[in-house]
Design an enzyme around this catalytic site. Structure first.
Site, mmCIF file in Angstrom:
data_model
loop_
_atom_site.group_PDB
_atom_site.id
_atom_site.type_symbol
_atom_site.label_atom_id
_atom_site.label_comp_id
_atom_site.label_asym_id
_atom_site.label_seq_id
_atom_site.Cartn_x
_atom_site.Cartn_y
_atom_site.Cartn_z
ATOM 1 N N GLU A 120 42.199 28.110 38.061
ATOM 2 C CA GLU A 120 42.311 26.838 38.766
ATOM 3 C C GLU A 120 41.583 25.712 38.033
ATOM 4 O OE1 GLU A 120 42.893 27.535 43.328
ATOM 5 O OE2 GLU A 120 41.138 28.668 42.709
ATOM 6 N N ALA A 147 32.589 37.796 32.525
ATOM 7 C CA ALA A 147 33.689 36.844 32.700
ATOM 8 C C ALA A 147 33.578 36.011 33.976
ATOM 9 C CB ALA A 147 35.017 37.595 32.704
ATOM 10 N N LYS A 148 34.076 34.785 33.876
ATOM 11 C CA LYS A 148 34.257 33.898 35.041
ATOM 12 C C LYS A 148 35.708 33.405 35.053
ATOM 13 C CE LYS A 148 30.730 30.997 34.081
ATOM 14 N NZ LYS A 148 29.678 29.966 34.297
ATOM 15 N N SER A 154 40.432 31.605 42.722
ATOM 16 C CA SER A 154 39.992 31.993 41.373
ATOM 17 C C SER A 154 39.176 33.280 41.398
ATOM 18 C CB SER A 154 39.167 30.861 40.728
ATOM 19 O OG SER A 154 40.013 29.815 40.330
ATOM 20 N N ARG A 155 39.693 34.298 42.115
ATOM 21 C CA ARG A 155 38.900 35.509 42.304
ATOM 22 C C ARG A 155 39.403 36.707 41.516
ATOM 23 N NH1 ARG A 155 41.111 38.992 45.996
ATOM 24 N NH2 ARG A 155 39.128 39.803 46.779
#
Ligand SMILES: Cc1cc2nc3c(=O)[nH]c(=O)nc-3n(C[C@H](O)[C@H](O)[C@H](O)COP(=O)(O)OP(=O)(O)OC[C@H]3O[C@@H](n4cnc5c(N)ncnc54)[C@H](O)[C@@H]3O)c2cc1C
Lengths: 269, 752
Positions: B709, B704-705, B522-523
């Site tokens: 996933e 943002a994050k 999730s990068r």
């Protein structure tokens, strides 16, 4: 066509072309999907006649057929997906002879007969139960004898999903039903053995009874007893002997044009 | 801001829906040779001999390779940089096959049909070895299973233990201690595009590899290890991908394909069919978890004792990281004073496991959230209220890595979600004693944002002005179909005053891009997005400097918007600026930025599900769904929602239908086709509502994050908890197949 080379038929191809089994490498493949005379539904005469290359979509959409034998229309409507139904045919469903073939369950319920073209060029008419695939016979049409049909019928199936699912059990029911009471009842279930079977205990339990929780309770117990007789000891037995109760109520509700969520059925439980 | 936080359609959407985009399998290269793999029918066996029969005499057959004539180098297909240390127990073709579907041989031919026909002529003699077909059985095989052909094959492959606080006293103080075991199934990714790879020789003894993958540099590292060649000889380019979900994170065909191209001197294509994709690629590992939870009467979790056993299948791959990954995610969710964890990963003679949307998180959060719900149910406590009490607060640190969790907004997800869903009222009404039972359930989850504190968590982006006034983004990007190219283009566009569609995203290429870890963990938005944002700021400054010259202004007066540079009342389009610079012989501005991560905040989510369960047939319908996500800030709310919808579809399958189902007697994969591997189809999808909590993460680009996933992680426990609520059951073996539901109902009825 040379006699020596084996002849295979393909109609919708939804079984033949997707099968894990290898296609034969030699022989003649005859495509029936373009044979106009094999695709028809004749429901105005006494007996209902359906051509072997009629698509399942056409069967599902035929309103006159639905009025006389809705079990077959419903079985067709729940067979595969829209894309499958548009290609798949009645003859393919019969000849492929899968234990879970949905249309076959409904056809057995109607004591259907088959008109065949035999390899030598002759014709024959047999009962559906007598049919064996792999003999080279071409299914020209299925005949649903008028005398065998009862006024109401319905079909229900259970798979892993709700839609686009192969039946783990399917059930076709046909009955006389008026003033809240059943007359004769006939029931056939598929996927409980190599071929669909009659559920005689359950038929006996419901025939002549009112549509009421007490008789439905006896009926679902009889359904479970029919399953016990058919598949006791199999891995799926525990689930099927209970699931058939739900499936039986679904089919009866559909036959009576009610919702299976109607309190009447809910109280049965 | 006019590009970020907007519902911009996929920048490659039109190419995709019109069929103009060429996927790898569509590529036709002159002189292309085709291959077919011979796969093992045995779970564990030594290959005694291989008799090619007349396979090599068939017209069109180019060659046959197996363990006797291929490199014997051990490798690990999960490594992501050259020289990374990892248990290198895989071989292109092993002398001892370790699972049904393992690779025995490959035939190269002029067409795939010929290659497949040749396979049927080959006769292999196997000598069966004892096989280990379940994780439980693997525990009895501590020590070497076989040393037949090294590397030694030891169980457990990995073991991790962690203790924090005083668990014994927590258990003693508790008002209730619940013990729950949960089993999660082995699941398959079901990407529409089966695995495929192209390779061809390039001048100078190099070989080009073109494949749908998640990191061109990982492909380069793995193939270099397998072939024992210098990574520089491998030129890897990213192909458009038809779905991955982690299934294409590890190069499976690429080493063999590159080898064949080098050996034959021809362009080579390897493509698996659907069945092979099921039996010979990767799966999500099955896990078994036992949890003891100590609760206070008010719902506080005083302590938790967790034991996890993970079946990683026949090769190590990245499976040895799973016990640690699971621990990492488990302890970032609730603030619990005492925690004990033991995780073990074991080899079995079943198909290997690898990444699949969450890398351990779906398993561990299913275990934790189902167990917690049953523990709370024992005490009559409300699942939402109790979770609000325990969930980590913003700026909390986790007890294992002692990392700050950032602006963690799990409590907001719970509170706003419960309100929107109407939780309290719906939870209270439950009709018993009818055939169809309705229930509601919920679950929360957290997931990571990148690989920090891993020392290589960095990304480099280059943005350069193009002559037409657009900009090119060069970075080793891998959009797996979820739209990350579009989100990153939005970030770039925002910083340089362009439209997202003006950003040309170059395909990842090991020859032209700086090293990048690729799409994992999730990068993409959080890490790569920040590299792109910083590169954009730098490009904007460089453009402003040139525009200032052109407009005779100060560079700090320049405003970049809508493809124009404006100062005071004078303005120039970026295309005009580019032309002006060219006539002066000045290079067009460009900027490169390397972003090194300094944090790994948590993304949080709360999901709420309503189910309808048929107590006779065991069929479950998910009838209503609300997903609440703490995403910091949605760069593209439409794509965020798309991720969540897809995550729910995968999660419903995980809860109710999907199981690769390896036979514990024979090792055979039962579900090796879509006829047997049941996924949730459109009719199984409930109406879905999405609520985004956008409180901003200070370390993320524009706040943002990650979403990719975590979108699927809370789904299965939310659905299972809803079924348990509907039935008053304690179902914990996933998937909740009709047979399992019926068995539970019958048992409850018997107990009266
Ligand atoms: C995704 C999917 C979903 C499906 N879902 C269902 C389902 O829900 N219920 C169900 O019952 N089936 C289902 N099927 C199976 C299949 O669609 C049906 O059995 C269909 O009726 C087969 O018809 P066809 O015309 O496609 O047969 P084909 O594949 O063309 O032929 C099947 C066999 O029948 C023979 N044959 C065809 N026509 C004749 C004829 N007139 N005379 C003699 N032999 C003939 C062929 O030689 C062949 O051996 C599904 C299949 C797929 C791929």
């Amino acid at each position: 066509m040379k006699r020596s080379s084996p002849v295979y038929f393909v109609a919708g191809g939804t079984d033949l072309l997707t099968s894990a089994r290898q296609m034969p490498l030699v022989g003649t493949l005859v495509d029936l999907s373009g044979v106009h005379d094999l695709a028809f539904i004749e429901s105005s005469g006494a007996d209902i006649r359906i051509g072997g290359a009629t698509t399942i979509a056409a069967i599902a959409a035929h309103t006159k057929l639905a009025a006389r034998f809705s079990a077959l229309s419903q079985a067709a409507g729940e067979c595969g997906s829209m894309q499958i139904r548009n290609r798949a045919t009645l003859g393919g469903n019969i000849a492929n002879a899968a234990p879970a073939a949905d249309l076959v369950t409904a056809l057995i319920l109607a004591n259907a007969r088959l008109k065949l073209f035999l390899p030598g060029g002759s014709c024959a008419e047999i009962t559906l139960e007598e049919f064996r695939s792999g003999t080279g016979a071409l299914i020209a049409e299925a005949v649903l004898p008028n005398l065998e049909l009862l006024p109401r019928s319905a079909f229900a199936k259970l798979g892993l999903r709700r839609d686009l699912t192969i039946a783990r059990i399917n059930l076709a029911a046909m009955a006389e039903f008026s003033d809240g009471r059943f007359g004769s009842v006939r029931l056939v279930a598929g996927a409980l053995g190599p071929h669909p079977i009659r559920l005689l205990r359950a038929e006996g339990a419901l025939s002549g009874c009112p549509l009421a929780p007490a008789s439905l309770r006896v009926f679902v117990d009889a359904l479970a007893a029919d399953v016990d007789a058919a598949i006791a000891g199999r891995a799926s037995h525990c689930w099927k002997r209970r699931a058939i109760r739900g499936l039986g109520l679904d089919a009866i509700a559909r036959l009576c044009e009610m919702s299976p969520r109607d309190p009447l059925f809910d109280e049965t439980w | 801001m006019d590009q970020v936080a907007r519902r911009i359609p996929l920048i490659d959407g039109i190419e995709k829906v019109t069929g103009r985009l060429r996927f790898t399998a569509d590529r036709k290269l002159p002189g292309l040779a085709h291959s077919a793999l011979l796969l093992s029918p045995r779970a564990h066996a030594r290959i005694v001999s291989l008799d090619p029969g007349d396979a090599l005499d068939l017209p069109g057959v180019i060659g046959l390779w197996w363990h006797a004539n291929t490199p014997k180098n051990g490798y690990n297909s999960s490594i992501w940089y050259a020289g990374q240390s990892a248990l290198a127990d895989e071989r292109m073709f092993p002398p001892v096959v370790r699972h049904i579907g393992d690779r025995v041989a490959v035939v190269l031919a002029e067409t795939e049909d010929i290659a497949r026909a040749a396979l049927s002529r080959i006769a292999v003699t196997y000598e069966d070895l004892p096989s280990v077909l379940s994780a439980e059985a693997a525990l009895d095989h501590a020590g070497p299973v076989t040393d037949a052909d090294g590397p030694t094959y030891l169980n457990p492959v990995d073991e991790i233990a962690f203790a924090h606080g005083d668990l014994e006293s927590a258990m003693a103080r508790a008002d209730h201690v619940a013990e729950v075991t949960v089993r999660t199934p082995r699941s398959h990714h079901c990407a529409i595009e089966p695995h495929v790879c192209l390779a061809w020789p390039e001048p100078g003894g190099r070989v080009a590899i073109h494949s749908p993958c998640q990191s061109v540099f990982a492909v380069q590292a793995v193939v270099a290890q397998a072939l024992a060649i210098d990574p520089d000889r491998l030129h890897v380019t990213k192909a458009p991908i038809g779905g991955s979900f982690g299934g294409k994170a590890e190069p499976i065909l690429d080493p063999i394909c590159a080898f064949l191209a080098l050996r034959s001197g021809r362009p080579v294509r390897m493509a698996l069919n659907r069945q092979e994709t099921f039996t010979s690629t990767r799966t999500r590992s099955a896990a078994y978890g036992r949890m003891r939870i100590a609760l206070a009467a008010d719902g506080r979790i005083l302590g938790r004792d967790t034991e996890v056993l993970v079946d990683i299948g026949a090769y190590c791959t990245g499976g040895s990281y799973l016990p640690g990954s699971m621990l990492q995610r488990l302890v970032r969710l609730y603030a619990i004073p005492a925690e004990r964890y033991r995780g073990r990963a074991v080899y079995t003679n079943t198909l290997p496991t690898g990444a699949f949307r969450g890398y351990g998180s779906p398993q561990i959060h299913a275990i934790g959230e189902i167990a917690l719900d049953l523990a709370l149910c024992d005490m009559g406590l409300d699942p939402v209220a109790a979770r609000v009490r325990n969930i980590v607060a913003p700026a909390a640190r986790d007890p294992w890595q002692n990392l700050p969790l950032g602006n963690a907004r799990g409590a907001d997800c719970l509170i706003q979600g419960a309100e929107t869903f109407g939780w309290t009222g719906r939870r209270a009404e439950r009709k018993a004693n009818s055939r169809f039972r309705c229930g509601v359930g919920m679950a929360v989850a957290t997931h990571i944002n990148g690989c920090f504190p891993g020392e290589d968590e960095a990304s480099t982006a280059t943005l350069r002005l193009l002559p037409n006034g657009h900009a090119e983004l060069v970075c080793a990007l891998h959009d797996l179909g979820c739209g990350s190219d579009t989100s990153l283009a939005q970030i770039a566009a925002e910083t340089v005053g362009l439209n997202a569609s003006d950003i040309h995203v170059a395909a990842a290429d090991t020859d032209t891009c700086a090293y990048d870890l690729g799409t994992r963990a999730s990068r993409m938005t959080y890490i790569v997005g920040e590299a792109v944002r910083q590169a954009g700021i730098a490009l904007a400054a460089a453009v402003a400097e040139q525009a200032a010259l052109a407009l005779n202004a100060q560079s700090n007066e320049i405003v970049l918007r809508c493809g124009r540079a404006t100062a005071n009342d004078r303005s120039i389009t970026l295309a005009e600026l580019a032309a002006w610079l060219s006539t002066r012989g000045t290079d067009l501005p460009a900027a490169t930025y390397t972003h090194r991560a300094t944090a790994n905040p948590g993304s949080y989510a709360a999901h709420f599900a309503e189910v309808d369960v048929d107590t006779l047939t065991g069929q479950v319908r998910v009838t209503d769904y609300l997903a609440v996500h703490d995403v910091g800030r949605a760069i593209n709310p439409m794509l965020v929602e798309g991720q969540i919808h897809g995550g729910i579809q995968i999660g419903i399958g995980y809860a109710l239908y999907e199981d690769v189902a390896v036979d514990t007697g024979t090792g055979r994969v039962h579900a090796d086709s879509f006829a047997r591997y049941t996924v949730a189809n459109a009719p199984e999808m409930p109406p879905v509502r999405v609520l985004l909590i956008e409180e901003g993460e200070p370390t993320g680009p524009f706040g943002a994050k990650a979403i990719g996933e975590i979108a699927t992680i809370p789904v299965a426990p939310a659905v299972v908890n809803a079924v348990n609520h509907a039935l008053g059951s304690r179902l914990t073996d996933l998937p909740l197949l009709p047979d399992r539901i019926v068995e539970a109902v019958v048992q409850i009825e018997r107990q009266g």
